[in-house]
Design a protein around this motif. Structure first.
Motif, PDB file in Angstrom:
ATOM      1  N   SER A  21     -25.328  43.719  13.007  1.00 20.47           N
ATOM      2  CA  SER A  21     -25.377  43.990  14.442  1.00 20.47           C
ATOM      3  C   SER A  21     -24.115  44.694  14.941  1.00 20.47           C
ATOM      4  O   SER A  21     -22.999  44.321  14.574  1.00 20.47           O
ATOM      5  N   SER A  22     -24.322  45.724  15.770  1.00 18.60           N
ATOM      6  CA  SER A  22     -23.271  46.457  16.494  1.00 18.60           C
ATOM      7  C   SER A  22     -22.189  47.035  15.582  1.00 18.60           C
ATOM      8  O   SER A  22     -21.056  47.230  15.993  1.00 18.60           O
ATOM      9  N   CYS A 173     -27.916  65.828   5.525  1.00 22.57           N
ATOM     10  CA  CYS A 173     -27.398  64.639   4.842  1.00 22.57           C
ATOM     11  C   CYS A 173     -26.273  64.089   5.714  1.00 22.57           C
ATOM     12  O   CYS A 173     -25.173  64.640   5.729  1.00 22.57           O
ATOM     13  N   ILE A 174     -26.560  63.019   6.465  1.00 21.69           N
ATOM     14  CA  ILE A 174     -25.646  62.509   7.477  1.00 21.69           C
ATOM     15  C   ILE A 174     -25.125  61.134   7.063  1.00 21.69           C
ATOM     16  O   ILE A 174     -25.907  60.241   6.729  1.00 21.69           O
ATOM     17  N   ASP A 175     -23.806  60.967   7.085  1.00 22.54           N
ATOM     18  CA  ASP A 175     -23.180  59.676   6.798  1.00 22.54           C
ATOM     19  C   ASP A 175     -23.436  58.734   7.975  1.00 22.54           C
ATOM     20  O   ASP A 175     -23.004  59.000   9.100  1.00 22.54           O
ATOM     21  N   VAL A 176     -24.160  57.631   7.726  1.00 24.70           N
ATOM     22  CA  VAL A 176     -24.534  56.721   8.814  1.00 24.70           C
ATOM     23  C   VAL A 176     -23.888  55.346   8.698  1.00 24.70           C
ATOM     24  O   VAL A 176     -24.071  54.500   9.570  1.00 24.70           O
ATOM     25  N   GLY A 177     -23.154  55.088   7.618  1.00 25.52           N
ATOM     26  CA  GLY A 177     -22.526  53.777   7.506  1.00 25.52           C
ATOM     27  C   GLY A 177     -22.102  53.466   6.093  1.00 25.52           C
ATOM     28  O   GLY A 177     -22.028  54.346   5.228  1.00 25.52           O
ATOM     29  N   SER A 178     -21.821  52.195   5.840  1.00 26.55           N
ATOM     30  CA  SER A 178     -21.364  51.757   4.520  1.00 26.55           C
ATOM     31  C   SER A 178     -22.048  50.450   4.146  1.00 26.55           C
ATOM     32  O   SER A 178     -22.548  49.713   5.005  1.00 26.55           O
ATOM     33  N   LEU A 179     -22.062  50.174   2.841  1.00 30.36           N
ATOM     34  CA  LEU A 179     -22.684  48.959   2.308  1.00 30.36           C
ATOM     35  C   LEU A 179     -21.587  47.940   2.048  1.00 30.36           C
ATOM     36  O   LEU A 179     -20.647  48.201   1.283  1.00 30.36           O
ATOM     37  N   SER A 180     -21.679  46.787   2.669  1.00 31.19           N
ATOM     38  CA  SER A 180     -20.665  45.744   2.501  1.00 31.19           C
ATOM     39  C   SER A 180     -21.061  44.797   1.364  1.00 31.19           C
ATOM     40  O   SER A 180     -22.193  44.813   0.887  1.00 31.19           O
ATOM     41  N   GLY A 181     -20.088  43.986   0.927  1.00 31.79           N
ATOM     42  CA  GLY A 181     -20.369  42.979  -0.086  1.00 31.79           C
ATOM     43  C   GLY A 181     -20.220  43.447  -1.512  1.00 31.79           C
ATOM     44  O   GLY A 181     -20.610  42.729  -2.445  1.00 31.79           O
ATOM     45  N   PHE A 182     -19.648  44.643  -1.722  1.00 36.97           N
ATOM     46  CA  PHE A 182     -19.461  45.184  -3.063  1.00 36.97           C
ATOM     47  C   PHE A 182     -17.975  45.426  -3.305  1.00 36.97           C
ATOM     48  O   PHE A 182     -17.208  45.673  -2.376  1.00 36.97           O
TER      49      PHE A 182
END
Length: 294
Positions: A21-22, A173-182
């Protein structure tokens, strides 16, 4: 020549990308939903056991980062056929554990009585390949790793730091975020059209192609064969060469011709193995589709 497996699986695996969220952070989640019942013949096919070898009561366990009790099962006999009733609670795992391979085994009185069996969508997600997710009713559901074609208009694709995406033509191809927990940074891109992704290595570059709005759909593949009698990570270990199957539109697994599989030594830039059945030790396999490695 066509070998077909008509199989129902006792567990359905679904991987999803969930936005926190947010924020622009996402988390990887894997849910394991157990069927309430399954025909005896189908379970025997999944576990690669004879029908007469399935006990009247047993447990099914998942092998991954941890051994997890998945379900308790028992046979219900009738004059026509036998059915397996399964009792279980929904399970879910998050982040790095959700990216590892998941395999199924059967136990009685604390002892494994089957070899380990692969499950559709339970493959290991390798960090040096694209992870593709498609929007289904507002939920980003895992579709494929590596090269991917889909009729959908857009995909979310997870890439590690060594990946370099290159849109072709008017594609985006647009960067929209990142994957956490890695442990290592993972970026998420929204892709529309055709994008070529290159992984930069010391002595070799590996390329994959992602295409949306394609007339062709993604092909769901699964390896089947006798697994080694011990857990392995991050890659599966088979006794002998496994066979590659594709899930067709009728829900049947159809064996793919061996000529479409290229076996190479398990190293960067590994050379082709001409007689893979005589090979011992680790190796890699590429599925060749329209002349391109998948």
């Amino acid at each position: 020549y066509q070998a077909t497996i008509k199989t129902l699986y006792p567990v359905i695996i679904t991987r999803t990308l969930n936005k926190v969220s947010s924020t622009n952070d996402y988390q990887l989640e894997m849910s394991l939903d157990v069927q309430k019942n399954i025909p005896l013949e189908a379970l025997a096919s999944v576990m690669e056991m004879g029908v007469d070898k399935i006990p009247h009561s047993f447990s099914l366990e998942i092998l991954g980062d941890l051994r997890i009790l998945l379900a308790q099962g028992r046979q219900v006999l009738s004059t026509q056929s036998s059915t397996i009733l399964l009792s279980a609670r929904p399970r879910r795992v998050m982040n790095r554990s959700a990216a590892g391979e998941v395999i199924l085994t059967m136990r009685v009185l604390g002892t494994d009585i089957s070899s380990s069996s692969s499950i559709p969508n339970g493959q290991n997600l390798e960090l040096d390949q694209p992870w593709c997710f498609v929007d289904k009713n507002g939920i980003w559901i895992f579709l494929a790793t590596g090269s991917c074609r889909t009729q959908d208009e857009k995909l979310l694709v997870v890439l590690n730091q060594s990946a370099q995406p290159r849109p072709i033509g008017k594609s985006t191809c647009i960067d929209v975020g990142s994957l956490s927990g890695f442990d290592s940074p993972m970026s998420i891109f929204e892709i529309q059209g055709m994008v070529e992704i290159t992984y930069m290595e010391e002595d070799e570059n590996t390329r994959y192609t992602i295409q949306t709005s394609s007339p062709d759909s993604h092909r769901e593949l699964i390896w089947k064969g006798k697994r080694a009698e011990y857990p392995s990570s991050p890659f599966p270990v088979f006794c002998g060469l496994p066979k590659l199957y594709e899930l067709n539109e009728e829900g049947e697994y159809v064996r793919l011709p061996e000529r479409n599989i290229e076996w190479v030594y398990a190293q960067r830039g590994g050379a082709k193995i001409e007689q893979p059945k005589k090979h011992t030790g680790p190796l890699d396999a590429w599925f060749i589709d329209n002349g391109r490695r998948q």
